[in-house]
Design an enzyme around this catalytic site. Structure first.
Site, short mmCIF file in Angstrom:
data_model
loop_
_atom_site.label_atom_id
_atom_site.label_comp_id
_atom_site.label_asym_id
_atom_site.label_seq_id
_atom_site.Cartn_x
_atom_site.Cartn_y
_atom_site.Cartn_z
CG PHE A 12 -1.93 -0.99 1.34
CD1 PHE A 12 -3.19 -0.75 0.83
CD2 PHE A 12 -1.66 -2.21 1.94
CE1 PHE A 12 -4.18 -1.73 0.91
CE2 PHE A 12 -2.63 -3.19 2.01
CZ PHE A 12 -3.90 -2.94 1.50
CG ASP A 13 0.37 5.97 -1.16
OD1 ASP A 13 1.46 6.48 -0.85
OD2 ASP A 13 -0.71 6.56 -1.11
CB CYS A 14 1.19 5.16 4.00
SG CYS A 14 0.55 5.26 5.69
CB THR A 17 -3.63 4.77 -0.19
OG1 THR A 17 -3.09 5.32 -1.39
CG2 THR A 17 -4.33 3.45 -0.51
#
Length: 241
Positions: A12-14, A17
């Site tokens: 994941f992008d944090c 997102t």
């Protein structure tokens, strides 16, 4: 529809997102705008943030993220003709651990963690991310930050490091599904190196691109939330679990 059974790892992008940085930054600066009696709307501050952040990350890819934020705030002050305020710049630089998750983030991660290993590829420093991880409440197989790789996305080092780290755990590149809101930072470079990507359109129904930049990229799957991704996985599994 993706064949979810192909994947062992979701990366994941944090920020953008999992973490609602648009609203969190707006919430931080709104009292400052009131104090300055400024007519600049918070969403314009956020979009200006996106431009200034990219400038500093591209020019000095090894600069730690709090230093990026401090410089970005000074740029924002100059952009709108506000007096320099070092205290606000310092507070802005320290703000990342206080940015809040989206309403569906924690519950969705809890569900997904029962079916996949999870990883994070983030454009912040280790200390800032450590504060955020306390809000996410699930274990991650690994995290990769800009501090770790000396680079900011959309540069490739994050993705190369993720592929290497996954391989250490017996996971091949084709078994990684990368999930992100920013086409600029994540979907485009992920596609370029052959990762399967999911675009989470967190700004569905809103104007502009918020704290990220405009980019064109075609993900393998488009959803409007993590909850929607969870629902698709549940459907593929034949029911909720």
């Amino acid at each position: 529809m993706l064949d979810f059974s192909r994947f062992k790892l979701l990366t994941f992008d944090c920020y953008g997102t999992l973490i609602d940085w648009d609203s969190s930054i707006s919430r931080l600066v709104e009292p400052w705008l009131h104090e300055m009696e400024s007519q600049v709307p918070p969403d314009l501050v956020v979009s200006t943030f996106a431009l200034m952040q990219a400038k500093h990350q591209q020019a000095r890819p090894t600069l730690l993220y709090p230093d990026v934020l401090r410089r970005v705030w000074r740029d924002i002050e100059e952009q709108f003709g506000w007096d320099e305020n070092p205290a606000r710049a310092d507070e802005f630089a320290r703000s990342v651990p206080f940015w809040r998750p989206f309403a569906d983030t924690v519950e969705s991660l809890r569900y997904l963690s029962r079916h996949f290993a999870l990883g994070i590829l983030s454009n912040v420093d280790n200390a800032s991310l450590a504060g955020t991880l306390k809000r996410l409440e699930v274990p991650f197989l690994f995290t990769i930050t800009a501090e770790d790789v000396g680079s900011y996305k959309p540069g490739q080092p994050h993705f190369d490091a993720a592929i290497r780290e996954a391989a250490r755990h017996g996971i091949e590149k084709g078994e990684i599904l990368h999930v992100a809101q920013s086409k600029h930072h994540d979907i485009s470079p992920g596609n370029r190196i052959g990762l399967t990507t999911v675009w989470v359109n967190r700004r569905h129904g809103k104007k502009g691109t918020g704290a990220t930049l405009v980019a064109t990229a075609d993900p393998s799957l488009r959803v409007n939330s993590l909850a929607e991704l969870v629902d698709l996985h549940k459907s593929a599994q034949g029911g909720s679990r």
